[in-house]
Design a protein around this motif. Structure first.
Motif, short mmCIF file in Angstrom:
data_model
loop_
_atom_site.label_atom_id
_atom_site.label_comp_id
_atom_site.label_asym_id
_atom_site.label_seq_id
_atom_site.Cartn_x
_atom_site.Cartn_y
_atom_site.Cartn_z
N ARG A 1 -62.16 13.27 10.21
CA ARG A 1 -60.91 12.94 10.89
C ARG A 1 -59.97 14.14 10.98
O ARG A 1 -59.32 14.38 11.99
CB ARG A 1 -60.20 11.78 10.17
CG ARG A 1 -58.98 11.24 10.91
CD ARG A 1 -58.34 10.10 10.12
NE ARG A 1 -59.26 8.98 9.98
CZ ARG A 1 -59.41 7.99 10.87
NH1 ARG A 1 -58.69 8.00 11.99
NH2 ARG A 1 -60.23 7.00 10.65
N ARG A 2 -59.94 14.93 9.93
CA ARG A 2 -59.07 16.11 9.93
C ARG A 2 -59.66 17.15 8.98
O ARG A 2 -60.63 16.90 8.27
CB ARG A 2 -57.64 15.75 9.50
CG ARG A 2 -57.56 15.05 8.16
CD ARG A 2 -56.14 14.59 7.86
NE ARG A 2 -56.07 13.86 6.60
CZ ARG A 2 -56.28 12.56 6.51
NH1 ARG A 2 -56.55 11.87 7.61
NH2 ARG A 2 -56.21 11.94 5.33
N ARG B 1 -63.01 12.96 17.91
CA ARG B 1 -62.60 14.34 17.68
C ARG B 1 -63.65 15.28 18.24
O ARG B 1 -64.81 15.24 17.86
CB ARG B 1 -62.43 14.61 16.18
CG ARG B 1 -61.97 16.04 15.89
CD ARG B 1 -61.83 16.30 14.40
NE ARG B 1 -61.34 17.65 14.14
CZ ARG B 1 -61.19 18.19 12.93
NH1 ARG B 1 -61.50 17.47 11.84
NH2 ARG B 1 -60.76 19.41 12.78
N ALA C 1 -66.16 9.10 8.70
CA ALA C 1 -64.93 9.28 9.47
C ALA C 1 -63.86 9.96 8.64
O ALA C 1 -63.09 10.80 9.14
CB ALA C 1 -64.44 7.94 10.00
N SER C 2 -63.77 9.63 7.36
CA SER C 2 -62.77 10.24 6.49
C SER C 2 -63.00 11.74 6.36
O SER C 2 -62.04 12.52 6.20
CB SER C 2 -62.78 9.58 5.12
OG SER C 2 -63.98 9.86 4.42
#
Length: 380
Positions: free
Chosen positions: A337-338, A77, A333-334
């Motif tokens: 990620r968004r 990302r 990452a969690s």
């Protein structure tokens, strides 16, 4: 024996930032301040990076980035840092600028000698170097003593350890306006491992192979991973212009319990490093400002430290990384990620609201944190 209002044992980041804040405030204009350190701070011994909205040390920044990348084995990302900018300051540039500023103040004294002992003696303190002794009203110590931390088991110690290479390549390969914040796509090998890349130009970048783990590696292992990463980028011909190696303690150990009425431990020695990330510069900036304000109203240094909810968040994360080091990449990452990346950086700065905290925490692997919470309250 010379007497001072304040003596700083060690002239690292925390000490220099605190003294810099002092000399800018009228309250300290008549205070005699002594800084003691065996190191003259004439080498580029470290690199600091931090994010901000343009408030701090823009005049000496080596490089700044408006965009960054987070990568894991399963995704990548790229994101805008706004409203923040990610900044890089070389240690030598920082030392030169701050010492030049401080040397203009006649109330400051700098002595290049090794501190061998300091102690509180009732209504004053005593500091001894290899050659002489001094007294003072208050001591601010940044000489790190790992023995109390290592001797206990309640608060785990995870190291942020790394080796960095500044490299110049024969062909352009880097994207100079985009920093690689964390790249977890490198082999994890049962740890939390990532590559950190700060490009200065298309042909020059600082690459650091970094681990959050309880155990260190041999230097050759870090260097092998940097070589492998460069090969993955297609780089075969390059020159190493600088190297660095570091080890930052990541722990929620209560360093403040070693403070006394007249002795305050600062910097890494006082737990000023952000436990969950190892970031130091921004935390030290905040703590130094808070300390200078605190001294205007208080004479008991034991009252300086306050625990907040972010200390507890960090405590759970360090517990997880210590017990299950291989899951670190999935936790970070969690988060990345968004969602709004700016809120993550605000969270890491400990400036979010509780609702914003929950928005980030609920994206993390819940079972890991529930088990960490259970172990923290019932497992020790």
């Amino acid at each position: 024996m010379l007497h001072y209002h304040y003596i700083f044992t060690g002239t690292g980041l925390a000490a220099l930032l605190t003294v810099r804040e002092m000399v800018q405030h009228p309250f300290y204009q008549d205070k005699k301040i002594l800084l003691l350190d065996a190191d003259a701070k004439k080498t580029n011994d470290r690199t600091w990076c931090f994010w901000d909205e343009g408030q701090y040390f823009e005049n000496i920044q080596h490089k700044a980035w408006e965009t960054a990348v987070f990568a894991d084995a399963g995704f990548e990302r790229r994101f805008a840092m706004a409203p923040y900018t990610y900044r890089m300051i070389r240690g030598l540039d920082f030392y030169a600028a701050v010492f030049e500023e401080l040397h203009q103040n006649p109330n400051l004294t700098f002595i290049q000698e090794k501190v061998v002992d300091f102690q509180e003696l009732g209504n004053h303190c005593l500091v001894k170097t290899e050659n002489q002794s001094f007294t003072c009203n208050f001591i601010f110590n940044s000489i790190f003593n790992p023995e109390p931390l290592i001797a206990q088991k309640k608060f785990p110690l995870v190291h942020q350890h790394f080796v960095g290479w500044m490299v110049k390549t024969e062909t352009p390969v880097f994207t100079p306006d985009c920093a690689t914040f964390m790249d977890f796509s490198v082999p994890q090998k049962g740890n939390t491992r990532f590559m950190y890349v700060l490009p200065v130009s298309e042909n020059e970048a600082l690459l650091e192979f970094t681990l959050f783990s309880a155990n260190l590696l041999q230097r050759e292992e870090y260097e092998w991973e940097i070589k492998a990463y460069l090969e993955r980028l297609g780089v075969t011909a390059y020159t190493i212009t600088e190297t660095e190696q570091g080890n930052i303690p990541m722990t929620c150990y209560p360093f403040w319990k070693h403070n006394s009425e007249r002795i305050l431990h600062i910097g890494s020695a006082g737990g000023w490093t952000k436990a969950s990330t190892g970031y130091t510069f921004k935390n030290a900036l905040k703590k130094s400002k808070a300390l200078v304000d605190f001294l205007l109203q208080n004479n008991d240094l034991r009252k300086f430290h306050n625990i907040n909810r972010f200390w507890f968040y960090d405590l759970l994360l360090i517990d997880i990384l210590y017990r299950k080091n291989e899951v670190g990449s999935s936790i970070f990452a969690s988060m990345f990620r968004r969602g709004k990346v700016a809120t993550i950086f605000k969270f890491l700065d400990e400036e979010t609201t509780i609702s914003e905290d929950l928005n980030i925490i609920l994206r993390c692997p819940k079972t890991l944190f529930i088990k960490a919470l259970w172990h923290r309250f019932f497992g020790y």
